[in-house]
Write a protein that holds these residues in place. Structure first.
Motif, PDB file in Angstrom:
ATOM      1  N   GLN A  77      28.891  12.786 -17.750  1.00  0.00           N
ATOM      2  CA  GLN A  77      28.486  11.608 -17.249  1.00  0.00           C
ATOM      3  C   GLN A  77      29.053  10.551 -18.070  1.00  0.00           C
ATOM      4  OE1 GLN A  77      24.376  10.701 -16.682  1.00  0.00           O
ATOM      5  NE2 GLN A  77      24.954   9.024 -15.222  1.00  0.00           N
ATOM      6  N   PRO A 136      30.042   6.473 -19.619  1.00  0.00           N
ATOM      7  CA  PRO A 136      29.197   5.273 -19.311  1.00  0.00           C
ATOM      8  C   PRO A 136      29.716   4.390 -18.178  1.00  0.00           C
ATOM      9  CG  PRO A 136      30.089   5.494 -21.642  1.00  0.00           C
ATOM     10  CD  PRO A 136      30.749   6.581 -21.048  1.00  0.00           C
ATOM     11  N   GLY A 137      28.550   4.038 -17.486  1.00  0.00           N
ATOM     12  CA  GLY A 137      28.640   3.471 -16.199  1.00  0.00           C
ATOM     13  C   GLY A 137      29.288   4.121 -14.981  1.00  0.00           C
ATOM     14  N   LYS A 138      29.226   5.229 -15.236  1.00  0.00           N
ATOM     15  CA  LYS A 138      29.647   6.117 -14.157  1.00  0.00           C
ATOM     16  C   LYS A 138      28.570   6.989 -13.672  1.00  0.00           C
ATOM     17  CE  LYS A 138      34.554   5.944 -14.901  1.00  0.00           C
ATOM     18  NZ  LYS A 138      35.749   6.558 -14.890  1.00  0.00           N
ATOM     19  N   GLU A 139      28.814   7.599 -12.539  1.00  0.00           N
ATOM     20  CA  GLU A 139      27.783   8.647 -11.972  1.00  0.00           C
ATOM     21  C   GLU A 139      27.986   9.993 -12.900  1.00  0.00           C
ATOM     22  OE1 GLU A 139      26.645   6.752  -7.456  1.00  0.00           O
ATOM     23  OE2 GLU A 139      27.467   8.699  -7.674  1.00  0.00           O
TER      24      GLU A 139
END
Length: 119
Positions: free
Chosen positions: A39, A41-44
């Motif tokens: 994972q 940052p800012g992503k699934e």
């Protein structure tokens, strides 16, 4: 219950290599699939690689094929992720996960290990 502990993350330059380890303990005989997720940052969270103890197969996300290798050492109940030719976009927290026999989703998760690739 199964406990998973990851290690091996760190900072590496683009083009370099790292090997992540995931040590499993507890009722490891109940586990079939071991997997690595990541994972950024800012992503699934996304699947990276999977390995089936019963089926003996492995599969990989397209974005790591040819660069990453998942393997296991049954003697020490440890799964590895060898990561070569690392790119800056591989920067993420990497999680180990385990699925019980007949489970379609991971039942157990490790705490995660940070991998940072500098360009």
């Amino acid at each position: 219950q199964v406990q998973l502990v990851e290690s091996g993350g760190g900072l590496v330059q683009a083009g370099g290599s790292l090997r992540l380890s995931c040590a499993a303990s507890g009722r490891t005989s109940s586990i079939d699939i071991m997997a690595w997720f990541r994972q950024a940052p800012g992503k699934e969270r996304e699947s990276v690689a999977r390995l089936s103890r019963i089926g003996g197969w492995t599969n990989y996300a397209d974005f790591v094929k040819g660069r990453f290798t998942i393997s296991r050492d049954n003697a020490v109940n440890t799964v590895y992720l060898q990561m070569n030719s690392l790119k800056s976009e591989d920067t993420a927290v990497y999680y180990c996960a385990a699925s019980s026999v007949s489970s379609v989703r991971p039942d157990y998760w490790g705490q995660g290990t940070q991998v940072t690739v500098s360009s």
